[in-house]
Design a protein around this motif. Structure first.
Motif, PDB file in Angstrom:
ATOM      1  N   VAL A 136      -1.775  -1.117  -4.388  1.00 47.11           N
ATOM      2  CA  VAL A 136      -3.197   0.048  -3.565  1.00 47.11           C
ATOM      3  C   VAL A 136      -2.037   0.826  -3.431  1.00 47.11           C
ATOM      4  O   VAL A 136      -1.629   1.097  -2.431  1.00 47.11           O
ATOM      5  CB  VAL A 136      -3.628  -0.982  -3.153  1.00 47.11           C
ATOM      6  N   CYS A 137      -2.935   1.921  -3.554  1.00 45.21           N
ATOM      7  CA  CYS A 137      -2.631   3.832  -3.239  1.00 45.21           C
ATOM      8  C   CYS A 137      -4.100   4.313  -2.970  1.00 45.21           C
ATOM      9  O   CYS A 137      -5.072   4.230  -3.575  1.00 45.21           O
ATOM     10  CB  CYS A 137      -2.467   4.601  -4.938  1.00 45.21           C
TER      11      CYS A 137
ATOM     12  N   VAL B   8       1.103  -1.497  -0.207  1.00 45.75           N
ATOM     13  CA  VAL B   8       0.326  -0.140   0.011  1.00 45.75           C
ATOM     14  C   VAL B   8       0.758   1.647  -0.245  1.00 45.75           C
ATOM     15  O   VAL B   8       2.045   1.097   0.588  1.00 45.75           O
ATOM     16  CB  VAL B   8      -0.906   0.395   1.469  1.00 45.75           C
ATOM     17  N   VAL B   9       0.484   2.515  -0.484  1.00 44.47           N
ATOM     18  CA  VAL B   9       1.293   3.620  -0.968  1.00 44.47           C
ATOM     19  C   VAL B   9       0.356   4.777   0.121  1.00 44.47           C
ATOM     20  O   VAL B   9      -1.145   4.353  -0.588  1.00 44.47           O
ATOM     21  CB  VAL B   9       2.029   4.107  -2.459  1.00 44.47           C
ATOM     22  N   VAL B  10       1.156   5.286   0.602  1.00 45.85           N
ATOM     23  CA  VAL B  10       0.038   5.984   1.388  1.00 45.85           C
ATOM     24  C   VAL B  10       1.043   7.449   2.127  1.00 45.85           C
ATOM     25  O   VAL B  10       1.841   7.285   1.833  1.00 45.85           O
ATOM     26  CB  VAL B  10       0.342   5.683   3.453  1.00 45.85           C
TER      27      VAL B  10
ATOM     28  N   ILE C 276       1.742  -8.121 -12.006  1.00 47.97           N
ATOM     29  CA  ILE C 276       1.494  -6.996 -10.929  1.00 47.97           C
ATOM     30  C   ILE C 276       0.641  -5.762 -11.226  1.00 47.97           C
ATOM     31  O   ILE C 276       0.563  -4.649 -12.821  1.00 47.97           O
ATOM     32  CB  ILE C 276       2.808  -6.026 -11.002  1.00 47.97           C
ATOM     33  N   ARG C 277      -0.387  -5.315 -10.615  1.00 51.44           N
ATOM     34  CA  ARG C 277      -1.498  -4.094 -10.955  1.00 51.44           C
ATOM     35  C   ARG C 277      -1.330  -3.177 -10.018  1.00 51.44           C
ATOM     36  O   ARG C 277      -0.505  -2.982  -8.516  1.00 51.44           O
ATOM     37  CB  ARG C 277      -2.453  -5.144 -10.861  1.00 51.44           C
ATOM     38  N   LEU C 278      -1.828  -2.090 -10.352  1.00 51.61           N
ATOM     39  CA  LEU C 278      -1.919  -1.115  -9.550  1.00 51.61           C
ATOM     40  C   LEU C 278      -3.642  -1.189  -9.645  1.00 51.61           C
ATOM     41  O   LEU C 278      -4.524  -0.712 -10.163  1.00 51.61           O
ATOM     42  CB  LEU C 278      -1.188  -0.042 -10.222  1.00 51.61           C
ATOM     43  N   ILE C 279      -3.734  -0.671  -8.369  1.00 49.10           N
ATOM     44  CA  ILE C 279      -5.603  -0.006  -7.876  1.00 49.10           C
ATOM     45  C   ILE C 279      -5.530   1.590  -6.898  1.00 49.10           C
ATOM     46  O   ILE C 279      -4.724   1.591  -6.269  1.00 49.10           O
ATOM     47  CB  ILE C 279      -5.955  -1.011  -6.732  1.00 49.10           C
ATOM     48  N   ASP C 280      -6.114   1.864  -7.672  1.00 49.35           N
ATOM     49  CA  ASP C 280      -6.164   3.635  -7.100  1.00 49.35           C
ATOM     50  C   ASP C 280      -8.025   3.370  -6.259  1.00 49.35           C
ATOM     51  O   ASP C 280      -8.750   3.578  -7.007  1.00 49.35           O
ATOM     52  CB  ASP C 280      -6.353   3.896  -8.662  1.00 49.35           C
ATOM     53  N   ALA C 281      -7.521   4.007  -4.826  1.00 49.65           N
ATOM     54  CA  ALA C 281      -8.366   3.587  -4.112  1.00 49.65           C
ATOM     55  C   ALA C 281      -8.738   4.923  -3.075  1.00 49.65           C
ATOM     56  O   ALA C 281      -8.860   5.162  -2.522  1.00 49.65           O
ATOM     57  CB  ALA C 281      -7.893   2.522  -2.734  1.00 49.65           C
TER      58      ALA C 281
ATOM     59  N   GLY D 253      -0.110   9.413  -3.528  1.00 51.36           N
ATOM     60  CA  GLY D 253       1.540   8.515  -4.080  1.00 51.36           C
ATOM     61  C   GLY D 253       0.935   8.034  -4.837  1.00 51.36           C
ATOM     62  O   GLY D 253       1.662   7.143  -5.086  1.00 51.36           O
ATOM     63  N   LEU D 254       0.357   8.852  -5.462  1.00 51.43           N
ATOM     64  CA  LEU D 254      -0.766   7.709  -7.020  1.00 51.43           C
ATOM     65  C   LEU D 254       1.123   7.353  -7.975  1.00 51.43           C
ATOM     66  O   LEU D 254       0.877   6.501  -8.785  1.00 51.43           O
ATOM     67  CB  LEU D 254      -1.901   8.151  -7.910  1.00 51.43           C
ATOM     68  N   MET D 255       1.339   8.973  -8.224  1.00 50.85           N
ATOM     69  CA  MET D 255       2.626   9.324  -9.127  1.00 50.85           C
ATOM     70  C   MET D 255       3.455   8.014  -8.523  1.00 50.85           C
ATOM     71  O   MET D 255       4.709   7.328  -9.882  1.00 50.85           O
ATOM     72  CB  MET D 255       3.291  10.522  -8.708  1.00 50.85           C
ATOM     73  N   ALA D 256       3.804   7.918  -7.944  1.00 50.95           N
ATOM     74  CA  ALA D 256       4.696   7.008  -7.263  1.00 50.95           C
ATOM     75  C   ALA D 256       4.389   5.270  -7.144  1.00 50.95           C
ATOM     76  O   ALA D 256       5.101   4.705  -7.559  1.00 50.95           O
ATOM     77  CB  ALA D 256       5.552   6.989  -4.986  1.00 50.95           C
ATOM     78  N   ALA D 257       3.642   5.470  -6.841  1.00 51.74           N
ATOM     79  CA  ALA D 257       2.467   4.156  -7.202  1.00 51.74           C
ATOM     80  C   ALA D 257       2.546   3.866  -8.588  1.00 51.74           C
ATOM     81  O   ALA D 257       2.925   2.354  -8.963  1.00 51.74           O
ATOM     82  CB  ALA D 257       1.122   3.837  -6.695  1.00 51.74           C
ATOM     83  N   ARG D 258       1.950   4.646  -9.950  1.00 50.56           N
ATOM     84  CA  ARG D 258       2.540   3.721 -11.014  1.00 50.56           C
ATOM     85  C   ARG D 258       3.486   3.568 -12.027  1.00 50.56           C
ATOM     86  O   ARG D 258       3.977   2.624 -12.171  1.00 50.56           O
ATOM     87  CB  ARG D 258       1.923   5.006 -11.244  1.00 50.56           C
ATOM     88  N   ALA D 259       4.932   4.745 -10.780  1.00 50.39           N
ATOM     89  CA  ALA D 259       6.177   4.158 -10.872  1.00 50.39           C
ATOM     90  C   ALA D 259       6.349   2.541 -10.322  1.00 50.39           C
ATOM     91  O   ALA D 259       7.495   2.319 -11.514  1.00 50.39           O
ATOM     92  CB  ALA D 259       6.589   4.722 -10.518  1.00 50.39           C
TER      93      ALA D 259
END
Length: 205
Positions: free
Chosen positions: A144-145, A83-85, A112-117, A93-99
């Motif tokens: 997950v962000c 989780v990116v918090v 590996i998947r990104l979940i934008d929460a 933190g979405l930019m970091a999670a995408r990276a």
């Protein structure tokens, strides 16, 4: 922003954090500094995120700092869900999670998947956690962000269901008391470390 997905009435693509192609004009995000921390493993039982975003592998070389970030995140401890918090309200933190997902998609054979929460509404956390665990159970990895847990407490349930966490600290505007409170709410042992993030002017993401 996270939205529940229901495809029972049509054949259109799910809404929410799902995107299978790169958005036009989107460049590679370049946040950060380095990750620091000494975590304690927190194993969970895993389930296929319905609300997710797959980041395609880019054609251009990966920046060195991004490779450094991925190495530090994966060499110290093994994890299937992260989780990116944000360290404080108003940050993302979405930019970091995408990276992280961008690099991971090139270095891991597992999906590996990104979940934008971000913007997760009350009552939606349980379903999201089930989706996350389903994907991990099938052999995948999840990043997950969420929003700051200080401004949207719904994210705490999601964070507690992940194995590891990464704290995103806005460059030049850090509220240290907010960062400490965030660590306490989620549990310091769950954090792999922190990353400084350069926020874009006039934009949250």
């Amino acid at each position: 922003m996270y939205e529940p997905t229901d495809n029972s009435g049509g054949s259109g693509p799910p809404r929410g954090g799902d995107a299978n192609a790169a958005k036009p004009g989107a460049g590679r995000p370049r946040p950060w500094s380095v990750v620091r921390g000494t975590p304690t493993p927190v194993p969970i039982a895993p389930e296929e995120p319905v609300h997710n975003e797959v980041i395609p592998a880019p054609a251009e070389p990966i920046p060195t700092e991004l490779l450094h970030l991925w190495t530090l995140l994966t060499q110290r401890e093994k994890w299937n869900s992260l989780v990116v918090v944000p360290a404080q309200p108003g940050a993302s933190g979405l930019m970091a999670a995408r990276a992280i997902v961008e690099v991971g998609s090139q270095y891991r054979e597992r999906a590996i998947r990104l979940i934008d929460a971000e913007g997760l509404p009350p009552g939606a956390a349980s379903r999201l956690v089930r989706d996350m665990k389903a994907h991990v159970e099938q052999g995948g990895m999840v990043v997950v962000c969420i929003d700051s847990v200080l401004s949207n407490p719904v994210g705490v349930e999601v964070a507690m269901a992940t194995e590891r966490a990464l704290l995103c600290v806005p460059l030049g505007s850090t509220q240290f008391s907010a960062a400490r409170h965030t660590l306490e709410l989620i549990g310091k042992a769950r954090f792999l470390g922190s990353v400084t993030l350069q926020q874009r002017v006039g934009s949250k993401k």
